[in-house]
Design a protein around this motif. Structure first.
Motif, PDB file in Angstrom:
ATOM      1  N   VAL A  40      28.943  54.960  27.472  1.00 27.89           N
ATOM      2  CA  VAL A  40      30.541  55.584  27.872  1.00 27.89           C
ATOM      3  C   VAL A  40      31.324  54.944  26.525  1.00 27.89           C
ATOM      4  O   VAL A  40      30.969  53.808  26.184  1.00 27.89           O
ATOM      5  CB  VAL A  40      31.018  54.098  29.231  1.00 27.89           C
ATOM      6  N   PRO A  41      32.601  55.647  26.837  1.00 29.85           N
ATOM      7  CA  PRO A  41      33.500  55.159  25.936  1.00 29.85           C
ATOM      8  C   PRO A  41      33.840  53.649  26.078  1.00 29.85           C
ATOM      9  O   PRO A  41      33.797  52.913  27.584  1.00 29.85           O
ATOM     10  CB  PRO A  41      34.706  56.053  26.446  1.00 29.85           C
ATOM     11  N   PHE A  42      34.555  53.147  25.105  1.00 29.36           N
ATOM     12  CA  PHE A  42      34.613  51.085  24.956  1.00 29.36           C
ATOM     13  C   PHE A  42      36.057  51.332  25.765  1.00 29.36           C
ATOM     14  O   PHE A  42      36.720  51.137  25.664  1.00 29.36           O
ATOM     15  CB  PHE A  42      34.991  50.934  23.720  1.00 29.36           C
ATOM     16  N   ASP A  43      35.776  50.427  26.946  1.00 27.92           N
ATOM     17  CA  ASP A  43      37.143  50.104  27.647  1.00 27.92           C
ATOM     18  C   ASP A  43      36.677  48.459  28.302  1.00 27.92           C
ATOM     19  O   ASP A  43      36.207  47.993  28.539  1.00 27.92           O
ATOM     20  CB  ASP A  43      36.655  51.201  28.434  1.00 27.92           C
ATOM     21  N   TYR A  44      38.128  48.896  28.893  1.00 26.10           N
ATOM     22  CA  TYR A  44      37.910  47.141  29.995  1.00 26.10           C
ATOM     23  C   TYR A  44      36.897  47.267  30.863  1.00 26.10           C
ATOM     24  O   TYR A  44      36.201  48.807  31.508  1.00 26.10           O
ATOM     25  CB  TYR A  44      39.535  46.583  30.696  1.00 26.10           C
ATOM     26  N   ILE A  45      35.937  46.305  31.339  1.00 28.12           N
ATOM     27  CA  ILE A  45      34.907  46.316  32.559  1.00 28.12           C
ATOM     28  C   ILE A  45      35.883  45.375  34.154  1.00 28.12           C
ATOM     29  O   ILE A  45      36.457  44.729  33.919  1.00 28.12           O
ATOM     30  CB  ILE A  45      34.224  45.315  32.493  1.00 28.12           C
ATOM     31  N   PRO A  46      36.158  46.361  35.151  1.00 30.44           N
ATOM     32  CA  PRO A  46      36.563  45.901  35.814  1.00 30.44           C
ATOM     33  C   PRO A  46      35.803  45.181  37.080  1.00 30.44           C
ATOM     34  O   PRO A  46      35.046  45.391  36.420  1.00 30.44           O
ATOM     35  CB  PRO A  46      36.668  47.082  37.483  1.00 30.44           C
ATOM     36  N   ILE A  47      35.984  44.060  37.269  1.00 31.65           N
ATOM     37  CA  ILE A  47      35.594  42.773  37.768  1.00 31.65           C
ATOM     38  C   ILE A  47      36.081  42.105  39.690  1.00 31.65           C
ATOM     39  O   ILE A  47      37.342  42.328  39.633  1.00 31.65           O
ATOM     40  CB  ILE A  47      35.216  41.934  36.692  1.00 31.65           C
ATOM     41  N   HIS A  48      35.284  42.183  39.808  1.00 26.79           N
ATOM     42  CA  HIS A  48      35.483  41.520  41.584  1.00 26.79           C
ATOM     43  C   HIS A  48      36.323  40.358  41.493  1.00 26.79           C
ATOM     44  O   HIS A  48      35.533  39.573  40.783  1.00 26.79           O
ATOM     45  CB  HIS A  48      34.402  41.617  42.994  1.00 26.79           C
ATOM     46  N   PRO A  49      37.070  39.414  42.007  1.00 31.98           N
ATOM     47  CA  PRO A  49      37.731  38.573  41.877  1.00 31.98           C
ATOM     48  C   PRO A  49      36.622  37.216  41.926  1.00 31.98           C
ATOM     49  O   PRO A  49      36.977  36.043  41.448  1.00 31.98           O
ATOM     50  CB  PRO A  49      38.986  38.287  42.657  1.00 31.98           C
ATOM     51  N   ALA A  50      35.294  37.364  43.212  1.00 30.22           N
ATOM     52  CA  ALA A  50      35.110  36.911  43.756  1.00 30.22           C
ATOM     53  C   ALA A  50      33.688  36.429  42.389  1.00 30.22           C
ATOM     54  O   ALA A  50      32.335  36.114  43.057  1.00 30.22           O
ATOM     55  CB  ALA A  50      34.364  36.902  45.202  1.00 30.22           C
ATOM     56  N   SER A  51      33.691  37.540  41.743  1.00 32.59           N
ATOM     57  CA  SER A  51      32.165  37.384  41.258  1.00 32.59           C
ATOM     58  C   SER A  51      31.788  36.629  40.025  1.00 32.59           C
ATOM     59  O   SER A  51      32.372  35.669  40.385  1.00 32.59           O
ATOM     60  CB  SER A  51      32.963  38.744  40.056  1.00 32.59           C
ATOM     61  N   THR A  52      29.981  36.868  40.966  1.00 35.78           N
ATOM     62  CA  THR A  52      30.269  35.493  40.629  1.00 35.78           C
ATOM     63  C   THR A  52      30.497  34.450  39.339  1.00 35.78           C
ATOM     64  O   THR A  52      29.842  33.083  39.106  1.00 35.78           O
ATOM     65  CB  THR A  52      28.503  35.061  40.599  1.00 35.78           C
ATOM     66  N   VAL A  53      30.286  35.268  37.782  1.00 29.07           N
ATOM     67  CA  VAL A  53      30.174  34.698  36.783  1.00 29.07           C
ATOM     68  C   VAL A  53      31.464  33.831  36.282  1.00 29.07           C
ATOM     69  O   VAL A  53      31.981  33.299  35.589  1.00 29.07           O
ATOM     70  CB  VAL A  53      30.208  36.463  35.300  1.00 29.07           C
ATOM     71  N   LEU A  54      32.640  34.411  37.067  1.00 33.21           N
ATOM     72  CA  LEU A  54      33.710  33.980  37.013  1.00 33.21           C
ATOM     73  C   LEU A  54      33.851  32.702  37.969  1.00 33.21           C
ATOM     74  O   LEU A  54      34.798  31.961  37.099  1.00 33.21           O
ATOM     75  CB  LEU A  54      35.082  34.708  37.646  1.00 33.21           C
ATOM     76  N   HIS A  55      33.086  32.161  38.315  1.00 37.94           N
ATOM     77  CA  HIS A  55      32.894  31.279  39.041  1.00 37.94           C
ATOM     78  C   HIS A  55      32.482  30.396  38.581  1.00 37.94           C
ATOM     79  O   HIS A  55      32.467  29.221  38.293  1.00 37.94           O
ATOM     80  CB  HIS A  55      32.654  31.223  40.492  1.00 37.94           C
ATOM     81  N   TYR A  56      30.776  30.724  38.327  1.00 39.50           N
ATOM     82  CA  TYR A  56      29.636  29.387  38.553  1.00 39.50           C
ATOM     83  C   TYR A  56      29.593  30.454  36.794  1.00 39.50           C
ATOM     84  O   TYR A  56      28.144  29.319  36.099  1.00 39.50           O
ATOM     85  CB  TYR A  56      28.882  29.605  39.135  1.00 39.50           C
ATOM     86  N   GLY A  57      29.912  30.614  35.595  1.00 40.31           N
ATOM     87  CA  GLY A  57      28.993  30.660  34.648  1.00 40.31           C
ATOM     88  C   GLY A  57      27.763  31.465  34.618  1.00 40.31           C
ATOM     89  O   GLY A  57      27.153  31.075  33.151  1.00 40.31           O
TER      90      GLY A  57
END
Ligand code: COI
Length: 355
Positions: A48-65
């Motif tokens: 896809v065209p290079f762009d920001y990635i929407p992410i859920h605020p509870a997404s695992t990566v944001l909390h537990y790396g």
């Protein structure tokens, strides 16, 4: 694997001055993405065209790396082909990292097809000048919209591409390295051998302090005895001591670098005694005091082969080879980049032609 392609309507201008590329500042027009769920496996593979990635605020990566990544390069060779260097090594390491962080595996053939497809699509972004390449950054993250701490069942895999020059501002000139005596990066049984974002996060504080004191990066000691040399922030490390090439063995807390492995093979072929073994900071400094530390350099995809001109530990500083690049370091740089740029025959079949 079927990869759906959506081309951008707004292609960006390619960098006009390749001498100013630096590292990881510019990105190409497209990126690869696919999603994983435990029920469906990997699906919806797309460019896809290079762009920001929407992410859920509870997404695992944001909390537990829960994140892993890779770094490999595509080169424009002297005869005009575009080739990747040992991509299967990176794919296998990525799956090892995924296993450690309970992220899903990617089929090796699918992963190679993904890399081939995105590189071919972005081939005009592979820079032309000597010392440049298209850096590929595959990464995977846990993407479950859920705050419970457990192995993820939803993940996302992305590949972005960046035309790059030298990683260090110093280029091929020797860097100044501080040996860290307080913070540790990794311990055996932890995630040191995995290429995960958390390892780099843990390294930042010491890196910042070292930079304030005029050092380029930090050299890590093992986390248990605080005495054995492990690796530098973004590269593995090698020393020439009294004729012997020594590099820290892969104890589990050291990243198994693809450039490290390639350099070990090239040096052995040249007849050097190469030892992958424990080396303590005391041994290193004793050798330096006795005038036997002949050369020091780092190896990495981003860093390539980077000479180390100064080493400092607990206030004591040593100049290595008069602060100049040594003969072995230079020969290794020339041979490795010669193979990558197609100037030297690829006897090992390390280069994978894309187009
Ligand atoms: C690489 O050499 O590809 C790396 O990942 C090192 C770094 C820029 C984190």
């Amino acid at each position: 694997m079927e990869i759906k392609i959506t081309k951008t309507n707004n292609p960006k201008a390619k960098p006009a001055d390749e001498s100013k590329l630096g590292f990881g500042k510019i990105f190409t027009d497209h990126m690869f993405m696919m999603d994983y769920t435990a029920e469906e496996g990997w699906h919806d593979a797309r460019i896809v065209p290079f762009d920001y990635i929407p992410i859920h605020p509870a997404s695992t990566v944001l909390h537990y790396g829960t994140e892993i990544f890779e770094g490999l390069k595509a080169y424009r060779t002297v005869n005009g082909d575009i080739r990747m260097f040992r991509p299967m090594e990176n794919i296998r390491r990525m799956n090892n990292s995924a296993e450690r962080l309970c992220l899903p595996q990617i089929d090796e053939k699918d992963a190679l097809q993904i890399l081939d497809t995105i590189v071919e699509m972005e081939k005009d972004w592979v820079p032309h000048s000597e010392g440049t390449s298209l850096y590929l950054r595959p990464f995977m993250y846990g993407n479950e919209p859920h705050l419970g701490v457990h192995a993820v069942k939803i993940a996302t895999f992305v590949v972005i591409c960046s035309p790059v020059g030298a990683y260090y501002a110093e280029g091929i000139n020797p860097v100044k390295i501080a040996i860290e005596s307080e913070d540790v990066r990794a311990v055996k049984g932890g995630t040191g051998y995995a290429k995960c974002g958390g390892n780099y996060a843990a390294s930042l504080r010491a890196g910042e302090k070292a930079e304030e004191k005029g050092f380029t990066q930090v050299l890590w000691l093992d986390g248990v005895h605080r005495k054995y040399i492990e690796e530098v922030g973004s590269m593995n490390v090698m020393f020439k001591i009294d004729g012997e090439i020594v590099t820290p063995e892969l104890t589990g807390s050291v990243l198994p670098g693809v450039t490290r492995k390639s350099c070990v093979e090239l040096l052995k072929e040249k007849g050097y005694k190469v030892s992958e073994r424990l080396i303590s900071v005391d041994e290193l400094f004793d050798a330096a005091r006795a005038g036997k530390l002949e050369e020091a350099w780092g190896t990495g995809t981003a860093a390539v082969v980077s000479p180390i001109g100064w080493l400092s530990y607990k206030g004591e500083e040593f100049e290595v080879n008069g602060g100049k690049i040594g003969d072995v370091t230079q020969a290794l740089y020339d041979e490795l980049t010669g193979i990558q740029w197609g100037k030297i025959e690829d006897k090992h079949n390390w280069c994978h032609k894309v187009c």
